[in-house]
Enzyme design. Structure first.
Site, PDB file in Angstrom:
ATOM      1  N   ARG A   1      37.350  47.640  58.811  1.00  0.00           N
ATOM      2  CA  ARG A   1      38.806  47.545  58.656  1.00  0.00           C
ATOM      3  C   ARG A   1      39.548  48.634  59.417  1.00  0.00           C
ATOM      4  O   ARG A   1      40.724  48.510  59.670  1.00  0.00           O
ATOM      5  CB  ARG A   1      39.174  47.587  57.165  1.00  0.00           C
ATOM      6  CG  ARG A   1      38.884  46.267  56.459  1.00  0.00           C
ATOM      7  CD  ARG A   1      39.309  46.299  55.015  1.00  0.00           C
ATOM      8  NE  ARG A   1      38.406  47.083  54.199  1.00  0.00           N
ATOM      9  CZ  ARG A   1      38.626  47.412  52.925  1.00  0.00           C
ATOM     10  NH1 ARG A   1      39.733  47.039  52.338  1.00  0.00           N
ATOM     11  NH2 ARG A   1      37.739  48.118  52.246  1.00  0.00           N
TER      12      ARG A   1
ATOM     13  N   LYS B   1      25.998  41.627  44.377  1.00  0.00           N
ATOM     14  CA  LYS B   1      24.736  41.872  45.091  1.00  0.00           C
ATOM     15  C   LYS B   1      23.647  40.921  44.609  1.00  0.00           C
ATOM     16  O   LYS B   1      22.772  40.516  45.384  1.00  0.00           O
ATOM     17  CB  LYS B   1      24.291  43.330  44.907  1.00  0.00           C
ATOM     18  CG  LYS B   1      25.222  44.360  45.545  1.00  0.00           C
ATOM     19  CD  LYS B   1      25.108  44.406  47.055  1.00  0.00           C
ATOM     20  CE  LYS B   1      25.842  45.613  47.632  1.00  0.00           C
ATOM     21  NZ  LYS B   1      25.772  45.668  49.104  1.00  0.00           N
TER      22      LYS B   1
ATOM     23  N   ASP C   1      38.701  42.074  58.246  1.00  0.00           N
ATOM     24  CA  ASP C   1      38.353  42.125  56.825  1.00  0.00           C
ATOM     25  C   ASP C   1      37.399  40.957  56.597  1.00  0.00           C
ATOM     26  O   ASP C   1      37.785  39.790  56.794  1.00  0.00           O
ATOM     27  CB  ASP C   1      39.628  41.974  55.976  1.00  0.00           C
ATOM     28  CG  ASP C   1      39.356  42.184  54.493  1.00  0.00           C
ATOM     29  OD1 ASP C   1      38.236  41.879  54.033  1.00  0.00           O
ATOM     30  OD2 ASP C   1      40.273  42.661  53.789  1.00  0.00           O
TER      31      ASP C   1
ATOM     32  N   TYR D   1      19.783  47.666  41.735  1.00  0.00           N
ATOM     33  CA  TYR D   1      20.187  47.085  40.449  1.00  0.00           C
ATOM     34  C   TYR D   1      20.520  45.591  40.579  1.00  0.00           C
ATOM     35  O   TYR D   1      21.114  45.018  39.693  1.00  0.00           O
ATOM     36  CB  TYR D   1      21.335  47.869  39.806  1.00  0.00           C
ATOM     37  CG  TYR D   1      22.557  48.117  40.674  1.00  0.00           C
ATOM     38  CD1 TYR D   1      23.471  47.102  40.943  1.00  0.00           C
ATOM     39  CD2 TYR D   1      22.819  49.381  41.198  1.00  0.00           C
ATOM     40  CE1 TYR D   1      24.599  47.319  41.716  1.00  0.00           C
ATOM     41  CE2 TYR D   1      23.941  49.620  41.970  1.00  0.00           C
ATOM     42  CZ  TYR D   1      24.824  48.583  42.229  1.00  0.00           C
ATOM     43  OH  TYR D   1      25.934  48.810  43.007  1.00  0.00           O
TER      44      TYR D   1
ATOM     45  N   PRO E   1      18.569  49.748  49.275  1.00  0.00           N
ATOM     46  CA  PRO E   1      18.459  51.203  49.387  1.00  0.00           C
ATOM     47  C   PRO E   1      18.743  51.859  48.042  1.00  0.00           C
ATOM     48  O   PRO E   1      19.633  51.448  47.304  1.00  0.00           O
ATOM     49  CB  PRO E   1      19.567  51.581  50.380  1.00  0.00           C
ATOM     50  CG  PRO E   1      20.232  50.304  50.791  1.00  0.00           C
ATOM     51  CD  PRO E   1      19.843  49.257  49.793  1.00  0.00           C
ATOM     52  N   GLY E   2      17.989  52.872  47.730  1.00  0.00           N
ATOM     53  CA  GLY E   2      18.295  53.708  46.577  1.00  0.00           C
ATOM     54  C   GLY E   2      19.313  54.749  46.998  1.00  0.00           C
ATOM     55  O   GLY E   2      20.283  54.442  47.687  1.00  0.00           O
ATOM     56  N   PRO E   3      19.100  56.002  46.606  1.00  0.00           N
ATOM     57  CA  PRO E   3      20.108  57.019  46.880  1.00  0.00           C
ATOM     58  C   PRO E   3      20.079  57.543  48.314  1.00  0.00           C
ATOM     59  O   PRO E   3      19.224  58.329  48.690  1.00  0.00           O
ATOM     60  CB  PRO E   3      19.735  58.138  45.895  1.00  0.00           C
ATOM     61  CG  PRO E   3      18.291  57.932  45.614  1.00  0.00           C
ATOM     62  CD  PRO E   3      17.988  56.489  45.783  1.00  0.00           C
TER      63      PRO E   3
ATOM     64  N   PHE F   1      32.943  50.887  43.040  1.00  0.00           N
ATOM     65  CA  PHE F   1      33.494  52.075  42.376  1.00  0.00           C
ATOM     66  C   PHE F   1      33.034  52.045  40.934  1.00  0.00           C
ATOM     67  O   PHE F   1      32.590  51.005  40.433  1.00  0.00           O
ATOM     68  CB  PHE F   1      35.035  52.101  42.455  1.00  0.00           C
ATOM     69  CG  PHE F   1      35.684  50.816  42.023  1.00  0.00           C
ATOM     70  CD1 PHE F   1      35.768  50.472  40.683  1.00  0.00           C
ATOM     71  CD2 PHE F   1      36.196  49.930  42.967  1.00  0.00           C
ATOM     72  CE1 PHE F   1      36.353  49.277  40.278  1.00  0.00           C
ATOM     73  CE2 PHE F   1      36.781  48.728  42.562  1.00  0.00           C
ATOM     74  CZ  PHE F   1      36.857  48.404  41.222  1.00  0.00           C
TER      75      PHE F   1
HETATM   76  C1  HXC Z   1      39.253  50.637  38.926  1.00  0.00           C
HETATM   77  C2  HXC Z   1      40.005  50.038  41.024  1.00  0.00           C
HETATM   78  C3  HXC Z   1      39.410  51.195  41.592  1.00  0.00           C
HETATM   79  C4  HXC Z   1      38.728  52.099  40.703  1.00  0.00           C
HETATM   80  C5  HXC Z   1      40.375  50.074  43.164  1.00  0.00           C
HETATM   81  N1  HXC Z   1      40.587  49.390  42.040  1.00  0.00           N
HETATM   82  N2  HXC Z   1      39.653  51.189  42.929  1.00  0.00           N
HETATM   83  N3  HXC Z   1      39.921  49.761  39.714  1.00  0.00           N
HETATM   84  N4  HXC Z   1      38.675  51.785  39.385  1.00  0.00           N
HETATM   85  N5  HXC Z   1      38.156  53.224  41.159  1.00  0.00           N
HETATM   86  C6  HXC Z   1      41.350  48.158  41.887  1.00  0.00           C
HETATM   87  C7  HXC Z   1      42.792  48.324  42.303  1.00  0.00           C
HETATM   88  O1  HXC Z   1      43.564  48.893  41.272  1.00  0.00           O
HETATM   89  C8  HXC Z   1      43.175  46.888  42.611  1.00  0.00           C
HETATM   90  O2  HXC Z   1      43.430  46.152  41.426  1.00  0.00           O
HETATM   91  C9  HXC Z   1      41.914  46.304  43.200  1.00  0.00           C
HETATM   92  O3  HXC Z   1      40.831  47.159  42.779  1.00  0.00           O
HETATM   93  C10 HXC Z   1      41.955  46.257  44.687  1.00  0.00           C
HETATM   94  O4  HXC Z   1      42.206  47.554  45.178  1.00  0.00           O
HETATM   95  P1  HXC Z   1      42.774  47.789  46.650  1.00  0.00           P
HETATM   96  O5  HXC Z   1      42.635  49.228  46.967  1.00  0.00           O
HETATM   97  O6  HXC Z   1      44.106  47.166  46.802  1.00  0.00           O
HETATM   98  O7  HXC Z   1      41.813  46.868  47.510  1.00  0.00           O
HETATM   99  P2  HXC Z   1      41.070  47.091  48.820  1.00  0.00           P
HETATM  100  O8  HXC Z   1      41.878  47.889  49.795  1.00  0.00           O
HETATM  101  O9  HXC Z   1      40.632  45.790  49.263  1.00  0.00           O
HETATM  102  O10 HXC Z   1      39.822  48.029  48.412  1.00  0.00           O
HETATM  103  C11 HXC Z   1      38.591  47.504  48.020  1.00  0.00           C
HETATM  104  C12 HXC Z   1      37.822  48.494  47.131  1.00  0.00           C
HETATM  105  C13 HXC Z   1      37.751  49.901  47.742  1.00  0.00           C
HETATM  106  C14 HXC Z   1      36.444  47.920  46.886  1.00  0.00           C
HETATM  107  C15 HXC Z   1      38.556  48.576  45.797  1.00  0.00           C
HETATM  108  O11 HXC Z   1      37.031  50.779  46.886  1.00  0.00           O
HETATM  109  C16 HXC Z   1      37.110  49.907  49.101  1.00  0.00           C
HETATM  110  O12 HXC Z   1      37.777  49.592  50.102  1.00  0.00           O
HETATM  111  N6  HXC Z   1      35.837  50.224  49.233  1.00  0.00           N
HETATM  112  C17 HXC Z   1      35.108  50.199  50.519  1.00  0.00           C
HETATM  113  C18 HXC Z   1      34.128  51.311  50.648  1.00  0.00           C
HETATM  114  C19 HXC Z   1      33.158  51.414  49.508  1.00  0.00           C
HETATM  115  O13 HXC Z   1      33.452  51.040  48.377  1.00  0.00           O
HETATM  116  N7  HXC Z   1      32.001  51.993  49.742  1.00  0.00           N
HETATM  117  C20 HXC Z   1      30.979  52.162  48.726  1.00  0.00           C
HETATM  118  C21 HXC Z   1      29.993  51.073  48.858  1.00  0.00           C
HETATM  119  S1  HXC Z   1      28.486  51.649  48.169  1.00  0.00           S
HETATM  120  P3  HXC Z   1      44.924  45.852  40.870  1.00  0.00           P
HETATM  121  O14 HXC Z   1      44.710  44.978  39.699  1.00  0.00           O
HETATM  122  O15 HXC Z   1      45.506  47.192  40.522  1.00  0.00           O
HETATM  123  O16 HXC Z   1      45.649  45.163  42.000  1.00  0.00           O
HETATM  124  C22 HXC Z   1      27.639  50.389  47.585  1.00  0.00           C
HETATM  125  C23 HXC Z   1      26.184  50.714  47.303  1.00  0.00           C
HETATM  126  C24 HXC Z   1      25.895  50.985  45.899  1.00  0.00           C
HETATM  127  O17 HXC Z   1      28.082  49.327  47.414  1.00  0.00           O
HETATM  128  C25 HXC Z   1      24.546  51.649  45.658  1.00  0.00           C
HETATM  129  C26 HXC Z   1      24.592  53.139  45.612  1.00  0.00           C
HETATM  130  C27 HXC Z   1      23.376  53.839  45.118  1.00  0.00           C
END
Ligand code: HXC
Length: 283
Positions: free
Chosen positions: A41, A163, A66, A148, A189-191, A98
């Site tokens: 993005r 997932k 996106d 998980y 992947p793990g950590p 998150f």
């Molecule tokens: C609760 C949350 C939140 C949080 C966002 N939201 N963050 N709710 N707790 N921490 C809610 C918002 O309030 C909103 O709902 C909705 O999610 C969408 O948020 P936006 O920011 O408008 O959306 P967007 O820009 O599309 O963002 C998507 C996202 C963001 C997923 C929420 O975190 C993101 O862009 N992430 C990309 C990078 C990422 O996450 N990387 C980690 C991946 S790691 P409302 O109702 O208020 O509109 C992974 C591996 C895991 O997956 C394994 C690890 C060991």
């Protein structure tokens, strides 16, 4: 096992390839001779990573998209194919995640993560696969899942659901598209800390220390270790592998073993003394 032309002839798209693990995989692919495209993005991030990719001397392309937008993803594949040649490798790495108590999630929060992870993977994989099927060309897909995927996990409900769907997609298509010689495998992947994941998923240093103690190898993964596995699965070295999910986690997923908790109870030397005393006639 790799040579500088292990991936020559591959034109690979890495989604979310501008940073983190996606970037690490993209760099490894370029190092091994592939033409590499990255999408995400943030065009700014893509441009910076593209400069690093170009150092390997193969073709590089970027595309700002996106992955939740099916039509835009289709346009991306057409454009990238013009620039690099037919895209015959795909890594579905783009993800969202998150920590949240599930009762506090809004529907939009759930949909956002599922949209990126599950719908995004479908959008990219289907647009990729149908072009290869029409052309009669082989291809390889790697889906990044999690450890998980099968157990589920507290506080990351949308990611766990999405997932799990991606794993089902991997296996379903591995069978269905086998006759087109399109392989699909996944990596769990793990950590492997990244700025994107750790800022959202690791609450504080004390929690992190407890977490690390539960990893049998007592360390986090190096990005290049994941990239090497991805290179293997993408390459013809793994030509007979499809529908496989490879875990790379330092053994972390095994932490639920019933008596594993004893490793945390005392230093190993003390534990061994205790075991000795528990032996019949032991002291
Ligand atoms: C609760 C949350 C939140 C949080 C966002 N939201 N963050 N709710 N707790 N921490 C809610 C918002 O309030 C909103 O709902 C909705 O999610 C969408 O948020 P936006 O920011 O408008 O959306 P967007 O820009 O599309 O963002 C998507 C996202 C963001 C997923 C929420 O975190 C993101 O862009 N992430 C990309 C990078 C990422 O996450 N990387 C980690 C991946 S790691 P409302 O109702 O208020 O509109 C992974 C591996 C895991 O997956 C394994 C690890 C060991």
């Amino acid at each position: 096992m790799f040579t500088k032309d292990t991936l020559t002839g591959k034109n690979i798209l890495v989604t979310g390839g501008g940073s983190g693990l996606g970037k690490a995989m993209a760099l490894k692919f370029a190092e091994l001779g592939a033409n590499v495209a990255i999408c995400g993005r943030s065009q700014d991030k893509l441009d910076k990573t593209a400069e690093e990719l170009k150092a390997f001397g193969n073709k590089v392309a970027t595309y700002s998209v996106d992955v939740r937008d099916y039509e835009a993803v289709g346009e991306m594949f057409d454009k990238l194919s013009e620039e690099l040649g037919e895209i015959n490798g795909l890594v579905n790495n783009a993800a969202g995640n998150f920590l949240s108590a599930s009762e506090d999630l809004s529907p939009n929060a759930f949909n956002s993560v599922v949209g990126i992870v599950l719908n995004g993977t479908f959008n990219c994989t289907q647009q990729f696969g149908k072009r290869l099927i029409d052309a009669g060309s082989p291809g390889s897909v790697i889906n990044i899942v999690t450890t998980y995927t099968e157990t589920g996990s507290a506080f990351v409900l949308p990611s766990a659901c999405a997932k799990a769907g991606v794993l089902a997609m991997t296996n379903s298509l591995a069978y269905e598209w086998g006759e087109y010689n399109i392989r699909l495998n996944s990596i769990a992947p793990g950590p492997f800390p990244t700025k994107g994941a750790w800022s959202r998923l690791m609450p504080d240093p004390k929690v992190e220390e407890r977490y690390k103690a539960l990893i049998p190898l007592k360390r986090y993964g190096e990005h290049v270790e994941l990239a090497n596995l991805a290179a293997f699965l993408m390459s013809d070295l793994s030509a007979y592998m499809t529908g496989e999910n490879v875990v790379i986690d330092g053994g972390e997923r095994l932490k639920s073993g019933q008596f594993n908790f004893i490793t945390q109870a005392a230093p190993r030397s003390q534990l061994k003394k205790m075991f000795q005393m528990m032996k019949p006639g032991g002291k």
